[in-house]
Design a protein around this motif. Structure first.
Motif, mmCIF file in Angstrom:
data_model
loop_
_atom_site.group_PDB
_atom_site.id
_atom_site.type_symbol
_atom_site.label_atom_id
_atom_site.label_comp_id
_atom_site.label_asym_id
_atom_site.label_seq_id
_atom_site.Cartn_x
_atom_site.Cartn_y
_atom_site.Cartn_z
ATOM 1 N N GLY A 68 0.816 -1.211 0.000
ATOM 2 C CA GLY A 68 0.000 0.000 0.000
ATOM 3 C C GLY A 68 0.849 1.259 0.000
ATOM 4 N N ARG A 69 1.903 1.249 0.801
ATOM 5 C CA ARG A 69 2.804 2.413 0.866
ATOM 6 C C ARG A 69 3.448 2.653 -0.494
ATOM 7 N NH1 ARG A 69 8.165 1.852 4.180
ATOM 8 N NH2 ARG A 69 8.455 0.568 2.358
ATOM 9 N N LYS A 70 3.859 1.577 -1.152
ATOM 10 C CA LYS A 70 4.484 1.700 -2.475
ATOM 11 C C LYS A 70 3.514 2.329 -3.481
ATOM 12 C CE LYS A 70 4.759 -1.630 -5.494
ATOM 13 N NZ LYS A 70 4.943 -2.884 -6.166
ATOM 14 N N TYR A 71 2.263 1.886 -3.449
ATOM 15 C CA TYR A 71 1.292 2.364 -4.437
ATOM 16 C C TYR A 71 0.912 3.828 -4.259
ATOM 17 C CZ TYR A 71 0.611 -2.328 -6.269
ATOM 18 O OH TYR A 71 0.806 -3.553 -6.860
ATOM 19 N N GLU A 85 1.168 12.753 2.704
ATOM 20 C CA GLU A 85 2.373 12.841 3.530
ATOM 21 C C GLU A 85 2.058 12.234 4.903
ATOM 22 O OE1 GLU A 85 5.335 13.713 2.274
ATOM 23 O OE2 GLU A 85 4.253 13.999 0.399
ATOM 24 N N LYS A 86 0.937 12.658 5.456
ATOM 25 C CA LYS A 86 0.503 12.141 6.760
ATOM 26 C C LYS A 86 0.182 10.643 6.671
ATOM 27 C CE LYS A 86 -3.584 13.259 8.460
ATOM 28 N NZ LYS A 86 -4.701 14.028 9.001
ATOM 29 N N THR A 87 -0.482 10.239 5.603
ATOM 30 C CA THR A 87 -0.852 8.841 5.426
ATOM 31 C C THR A 87 0.387 7.962 5.261
ATOM 32 O OG1 THR A 87 -2.920 9.545 4.395
ATOM 33 C CG2 THR A 87 -2.272 7.253 4.058
ATOM 34 N N SER A 88 1.349 8.434 4.481
ATOM 35 C CA SER A 88 2.582 7.688 4.273
ATOM 36 C C SER A 88 3.361 7.550 5.586
ATOM 37 C CB SER A 88 3.441 8.381 3.213
ATOM 38 O OG SER A 88 4.598 7.631 2.950
ATOM 39 N N GLN A 89 3.390 8.617 6.375
ATOM 40 C CA GLN A 89 4.072 8.561 7.672
ATOM 41 C C GLN A 89 3.374 7.569 8.604
ATOM 42 O OE1 GLN A 89 7.085 10.191 8.485
ATOM 43 N NE2 GLN A 89 6.899 8.609 10.017
ATOM 44 N N PHE A 90 2.052 7.549 8.571
ATOM 45 C CA PHE A 90 1.284 6.575 9.354
ATOM 46 C C PHE A 90 1.686 5.153 8.965
ATOM 47 C CE2 PHE A 90 -2.392 3.678 9.098
ATOM 48 C CZ PHE A 90 -2.677 3.523 10.450
ATOM 49 N N CYS A 94 3.430 2.315 11.278
ATOM 50 C CA CYS A 94 2.849 0.979 11.467
ATOM 51 C C CYS A 94 3.880 -0.100 11.168
ATOM 52 C CB CYS A 94 1.627 0.788 10.568
ATOM 53 S SG CYS A 94 0.178 1.712 11.092
ATOM 54 N N LEU A 95 4.628 0.080 10.092
ATOM 55 C CA LEU A 95 5.630 -0.916 9.718
ATOM 56 C C LEU A 95 6.729 -1.037 10.773
ATOM 57 C CD1 LEU A 95 5.758 -0.198 5.908
ATOM 58 C CD2 LEU A 95 5.135 -2.380 6.974
ATOM 59 N N LEU A 96 7.012 0.043 11.472
ATOM 60 C CA LEU A 96 7.999 -0.014 12.552
ATOM 61 C C LEU A 96 7.449 -0.743 13.775
ATOM 62 C CD1 LEU A 96 9.432 3.626 12.382
ATOM 63 C CD2 LEU A 96 10.582 1.504 11.665
ATOM 64 N N LEU A 118 -2.965 6.017 15.507
ATOM 65 C CA LEU A 118 -4.294 6.347 15.008
ATOM 66 C C LEU A 118 -4.158 7.289 13.825
ATOM 67 C CD1 LEU A 118 -7.387 6.226 15.439
ATOM 68 C CD2 LEU A 118 -7.127 8.209 16.937
ATOM 69 N N LEU A 119 -4.877 7.011 12.774
ATOM 70 C CA LEU A 119 -4.938 7.902 11.615
ATOM 71 C C LEU A 119 -6.396 8.239 11.388
ATOM 72 C CD1 LEU A 119 -3.664 9.297 9.105
ATOM 73 C CD2 LEU A 119 -4.049 7.153 7.863
ATOM 74 N N ILE A 120 -6.709 9.517 11.449
ATOM 75 C CA ILE A 120 -8.052 9.989 11.117
ATOM 76 C C ILE A 120 -7.965 10.549 9.699
ATOM 77 C CG2 ILE A 120 -9.904 11.601 11.681
ATOM 78 C CD1 ILE A 120 -9.460 9.453 13.826
ATOM 79 N N LEU A 121 -8.723 9.967 8.804
ATOM 80 C CA LEU A 121 -8.743 10.433 7.413
ATOM 81 C C LEU A 121 -9.922 11.356 7.181
ATOM 82 C CD1 LEU A 121 -7.890 7.221 5.342
ATOM 83 C CD2 LEU A 121 -6.431 9.194 5.758
ATOM 84 N N TYR A 122 -9.677 12.404 6.452
ATOM 85 C CA TYR A 122 -10.746 13.326 6.088
ATOM 86 C C TYR A 122 -10.394 13.989 4.772
ATOM 87 C CZ TYR A 122 -7.459 16.538 8.273
ATOM 88 O OH TYR A 122 -6.314 17.219 8.610
ATOM 89 N N LEU A 123 -11.417 14.464 4.102
ATOM 90 C CA LEU A 123 -11.214 15.169 2.824
ATOM 91 C C LEU A 123 -10.771 16.588 3.129
ATOM 92 C CD1 LEU A 123 -14.276 14.062 0.684
ATOM 93 C CD2 LEU A 123 -11.860 13.745 0.130
ATOM 94 N N GLU A 124 -9.647 16.942 2.548
ATOM 95 C CA GLU A 124 -9.177 18.325 2.685
ATOM 96 C C GLU A 124 -9.708 19.120 1.516
ATOM 97 O OE1 GLU A 124 -4.922 17.872 2.877
ATOM 98 O OE2 GLU A 124 -5.032 17.475 5.021
#
Length: 126
Positions: A68-71, A85-90, A94-96, A118-124
């Motif tokens: 998922g991170r790769k895609y 950026e935030k999602t990739s860092q999340f 997680c992988l760590l 915790l990752l809260i996703l929202y439309l910016e």
């Protein structure tokens, strides 16, 4: 708001509620109509990874999170209203945290696994 499929809006609700199985179904439905959309595939695999982790499939969680991170990388810094950026860092975090061994733990022991961030996703707004 308009422009996104209804399933995409539903995805945010279910993701933020921790219902990753339903996220998989919603994203897969959209992705199957456009398999070239690797952004959706990345979110789909992140959701599957979180679902796998919830029932102790650590190997599946790691492999899906890596994929998922790769895609999502080519779509950074943001795409379809998501801060990648935030999602990739999340995903990195997680992988760590996801244990490298064993490959799986019995469901009864999942409560002893390290908690993922915790990752809260929202439309910016654009």
């Amino acid at each position: 708001m308009d422009g996104y499929p209804e399933e995409y809006y539903q995805f945010f609700i279910h993701f933020n509620e921790g219902d990753f199985y339903t996220c998989h179904d919603l994203l897969e439905e959209m992705w199957l109509t456009d398999k070239s959309n690797l952004f959706l595939k990345g979110l789909l695999q992140m959701s599957v990874a979180l679902y796998h982790y919830s029932y102790g499939n650590l190997k599946g969680a790691r492999s899906m999170m890596l994929a998922g991170r790769k895609y999502i990388q080519p779509y950074r810094p943001s795409h379809w209203g998501i801060d990648l950026e935030k999602t990739s860092q999340f995903m990195e975090n997680c992988l760590l945290i996801i244990p490298q061994v064993p490959d799986k733990v019995p469901y009864e022991m999942t409560k002893d696994l390290p908690r993922l961030p915790l990752l809260i996703l929202y439309l910016e707004s654009s």
